[in-house]
Design a protein around this motif. Structure first.
Motif, PDB file in Angstrom:
ATOM      1  N   PRO A   1     -17.486  19.890  14.092  1.00 55.77           N
ATOM      2  CA  PRO A   1     -17.847  20.482  15.122  1.00 55.77           C
ATOM      3  C   PRO A   1     -16.633  21.230  15.982  1.00 55.77           C
ATOM      4  O   PRO A   1     -17.117  22.069  16.844  1.00 55.77           O
ATOM      5  CB  PRO A   1     -17.801  19.002  15.957  1.00 55.77           C
ATOM      6  N   ASP A   2     -15.454  21.417  15.289  1.00 54.48           N
ATOM      7  CA  ASP A   2     -14.603  22.323  16.039  1.00 54.48           C
ATOM      8  C   ASP A   2     -14.130  23.368  15.026  1.00 54.48           C
ATOM      9  O   ASP A   2     -13.124  23.742  14.694  1.00 54.48           O
ATOM     10  CB  ASP A   2     -13.216  21.406  15.943  1.00 54.48           C
ATOM     11  N   LEU A   3     -15.443  24.078  14.563  1.00 55.19           N
ATOM     12  CA  LEU A   3     -15.291  25.045  13.372  1.00 55.19           C
ATOM     13  C   LEU A   3     -14.529  26.304  13.955  1.00 55.19           C
ATOM     14  O   LEU A   3     -13.856  26.844  13.240  1.00 55.19           O
ATOM     15  CB  LEU A   3     -16.705  25.444  12.980  1.00 55.19           C
ATOM     16  N   LEU A   4     -15.007  26.700  15.143  1.00 54.51           N
ATOM     17  CA  LEU A   4     -14.476  27.910  15.631  1.00 54.51           C
ATOM     18  C   LEU A   4     -12.722  27.729  16.143  1.00 54.51           C
ATOM     19  O   LEU A   4     -12.075  28.473  15.860  1.00 54.51           O
ATOM     20  CB  LEU A   4     -14.895  27.953  17.310  1.00 54.51           C
ATOM     21  N   LYS A   5     -12.238  26.397  16.517  1.00 61.91           N
ATOM     22  CA  LYS A   5     -11.035  25.978  16.431  1.00 61.91           C
ATOM     23  C   LYS A   5     -10.362  26.078  15.293  1.00 61.91           C
ATOM     24  O   LYS A   5      -9.350  26.730  15.180  1.00 61.91           O
ATOM     25  CB  LYS A   5     -10.870  24.746  17.076  1.00 61.91           C
ATOM     26  N   ALA A   6     -10.828  25.710  14.249  1.00 63.36           N
ATOM     27  CA  ALA A   6     -10.485  25.623  12.749  1.00 63.36           C
ATOM     28  C   ALA A   6     -10.320  26.999  12.337  1.00 63.36           C
ATOM     29  O   ALA A   6      -9.094  27.424  11.934  1.00 63.36           O
ATOM     30  CB  ALA A   6     -11.192  24.757  11.937  1.00 63.36           C
TER      31      ALA A   6
END
Length: 275
Positions: free
Chosen positions: A208-213
């Motif tokens: 769900p936190d792909l952009l953050k990763a």
């Protein structure tokens, strides 16, 4: 500079024409440009890698500063040899380095001051570079005395030159970003396909936190940052050449080189008819 011995056609160009001419010039003088670029790209990349390994995280900004400094110095060295080549003097790496060394300290100080001014005033640096972006041309090609550099840069900005430079800088920057990012993605894919060792996309698990990763990898991962560094170096010479041809275009517009050559050709033709 003798306009009549210019190896490129003396005519007014749009930014697209300058980019096209940069590719043609880079193809024609690929080897000397490559050797010159390596003189700055190799130490810059090694320093970025060592810094990234020692810091472990938050390496993007310091590595960007390293690239900015070395690429600025490469820009000065390129103009010191590419400029004379355009006017008939053969280019080589040693002449470029000697040209840069002849005014290294004042050029480095002025270039750093120009970029720091835009950042310290919280103004995008493009507004500053639209005025002083042709500093290498003024210092290494025109050999303008230090006391007259400001006046010369202001003269280049006349006749709509500043707004023209501003628009061209934005266009060239967008072109360079797309070019460099595309090359980075190609290196990433090739690394995954050939060596089964992806650099960026293949190392991030869906979440769900792909952009953050992804953002974290770009900022903190030394391998990703250095690969971006390499992609930027591989594409930077084209950007700098295109910007140099934008300078020539500005000189042509301000000094009417194209009209001057037409008058000379017409004068020769009339002399031949009268002979």
């Amino acid at each position: 500079m003798k306009v009549e011995v210019c190896i490129v056609s003396v005519e007014r160009r749009c930014v697209g024409g300058c980019i096209d001419l940069a590719f043609v010039f880079a193809r024609q003088f690929f080897l000397p440009l490559s050797w010159l670029t390596l003189c700055f790209a190799v130490p810059s990349t090694l320093l970025a890698w060592l810094l990234g390994e020692s810091m472990g995280r938050d390496v993007l900004i310091p590595c960007t500063v390293i690239f900015a400094f070395f690429s600025t110095m490469l820009g000065g060295a390129m103009i010191a040899t590419v400029g004379p080549q355009v006017f008939g003097v053969p280019m080589n790496t040693m002449s470029a380095l000697r040209g840069l060394g002849s005014r290294f300290v004042p050029f480095a100080l002025l270039a750093i001051l120009a970029r720091s001014t835009g950042l310290c005033m919280v103004i995008p640096v493009v507004f500053v570079l639209a005025w002083c972006g042709h500093l290498p041309e003024v210092m290494f090609l025109e050999r303008t005395p230090l006391s007259q550099i400001s006046q010369r840069l202001s003269w280049l900005g006349r006749g709509g030159g500043y707004s023209r430079n501003f628009g061209r800088l934005l266009t060239l920057t967008c072109f360079w970003v797309l070019f460099a990012v595309g090359l980075f993605l190609m290196i990433d894919l090739m690394s995954g396909w050939v060596f089964n060792s992806p650099i960026f996309f293949g190392t991030i698990a869906p979440s769900p936190d792909l952009l953050k990763a992804m953002t974290s990898r770009i900022i903190d991962d030394p391998l990703v940052v250095v690969t971006l560094h390499v992609a930027m170096w591989m594409t930077y010479p084209i950007l700098r050449l295109a910007w140099f041809f934008c300078y020539l275009d500005q000189r042509i517009r301000n000094e009417c080189w194209d009209l001057d050559l037409q008058f000379r050709v017409e004068a020769v033709r009339l002399q031949e008819q009268m002979a």
